[in-house]
Design an enzyme around this catalytic site. Structure first.
Site, PDB file in Angstrom:
ATOM      1  CG  LEU A  17       3.182 151.108  88.191  1.00 49.86           C
ATOM      2  CD1 LEU A  17       2.664 151.967  87.041  1.00 49.86           C
ATOM      3  CD2 LEU A  17       4.324 151.797  88.902  1.00 49.86           C
ATOM      4  N   GLY A  27       5.083 146.722  86.728  1.00 47.11           N
ATOM      5  CA  GLY A  27       6.008 147.695  87.297  1.00 47.11           C
ATOM      6  C   GLY A  27       6.966 147.124  88.312  1.00 47.11           C
ATOM      7  CG  ASN A  70       0.788 141.696  83.798  1.00 45.95           C
ATOM      8  OD1 ASN A  70       1.431 142.662  84.205  1.00 45.95           O
ATOM      9  ND2 ASN A  70      -0.052 141.023  84.565  1.00 45.95           N
ATOM     10  CD  GLU A  71       3.264 146.844  82.236  1.00 43.78           C
ATOM     11  OE1 GLU A  71       4.074 147.298  83.061  1.00 43.78           O
ATOM     12  OE2 GLU A  71       3.476 145.800  81.579  1.00 43.78           O
TER      13      GLU A  71
END
Length: 272
Positions: A80, A125, A148-149
């Site tokens: 993202l 994302g 890996n958010e």
């Protein structure tokens, strides 16, 4: 809300010609969609709109039965676009997430044969395209793939986390999501995130060879099989979209998340 109509409203606003996609017709029953949003194919409102629009066009094309996604840049997709989430206007943030949801759902539920030719890094994302594909081929090298958010103080949306779980199993997905683990190509192959790992020069050739196998299967049986296998996931995704939207908008606007996003954006600027 009719999410498809909502997403297409934004698509029509932006698209006359493709700005971030290079679409190649093959006359062999499939198209190659190359991502080219510099510098790292980060997903913003306009880019998601183009991908949705391109898939809708491909599904309406009676000569197209499959799509291969790849990138013209050294990375597949960095995920993202953080600028969509940093100091956001809440209404724009909600519109952005509608399109992210629609893009992922469109890829996952498309009757087309969808492949990902992953030519470089594919974190967070960026995995939406890859995880929703029917087949994934990744080039060998030092790049990584995974969600890996958590390292940014965020949580992967339930539907993206669920797609990882479908690939690697519940326990492995829980461990990877909790720690924000990114896998090398060979690690991703071992646990089932990708189906093949090949040298860079063989990436498209390998995908085309595999696509030819899939094209030999009659669409009627293949499409119904895909619907049957993915039915539960798709129904859960659709039923929880509003809840997911609320969680995302509220979560991103939290002060600690905004601080982490700001620090990460500044770090990226210093690398340039």
């Amino acid at each position: 809300m009719n999410f498809l109509k909502e997403s297409m409203k934004y698509s029509r606003r932006f698209i006359s010609t493709y700005k971030f996609l290079d679409i190649k017709e093959t006359n062999q029953g499939y198209k190659i969609i190359q991502l080219e949003k510099k510098p790292v194919n980060s997903l913003n409102t306009e880019f998601c709109s183009e991908i949705i629009f391109a898939l809708n066009e491909s599904e309406s094309d009676k000569n197209c039965r499959g799509v291969i996604f790849t990138s013209k840049l050294p990375v597949f997709s960095a995920g993202l676009d953080l600028l969509e989430m940093y100091k956001p206007n809440p209404s724009h943030l909600a519109n952005f997430w509608h399109l992210v949801q629609e893009m992922s759902l469109k890829i996952f539920s498309s009757p087309l044969i969808i492949f990902s030719a992953i030519n470089g890094a594919c974190p967070a994302g960026g995995c939406m395209i890859a995880f929703g594909s029917d087949y994934r081929v990744m080039v060998d090298g030092k790049h990584t793939i995974g969600l890996n958010e958590t390292l940014l103080g965020l949580s992967a949306p339930f539907w993206l986390a669920e797609s990882l779980k479908l690939l690697v199993g519940h326990r492995e997905a829980e461990r990877m999501l909790s720690l924000g683990i990114l896998s090398t190509p060979l690690e991703a192959l071992k646990i089932g995130i990708v189906d093949q790992v090949v040298p860079p020069e063989h990436l498209l050739t390998c995908c085309i060879t595999e696509m030819e196998k899939w094209l030999k299967v009659p669409d009627v049986g293949r499409i119904q099989t895909k619907k049957n296998i993915r039915k539960q996931y798709i129904e859960q995704f659709i039923s929880c979209r509003n809840q997911d939207l609320d969680l995302f908008v509220k979560g991103v606007q939290q002060e600690n998340v905004q601080k982490l996003l700001g620090s990460y954006i500044e770090a990226l600027k210093r690398k340039k």
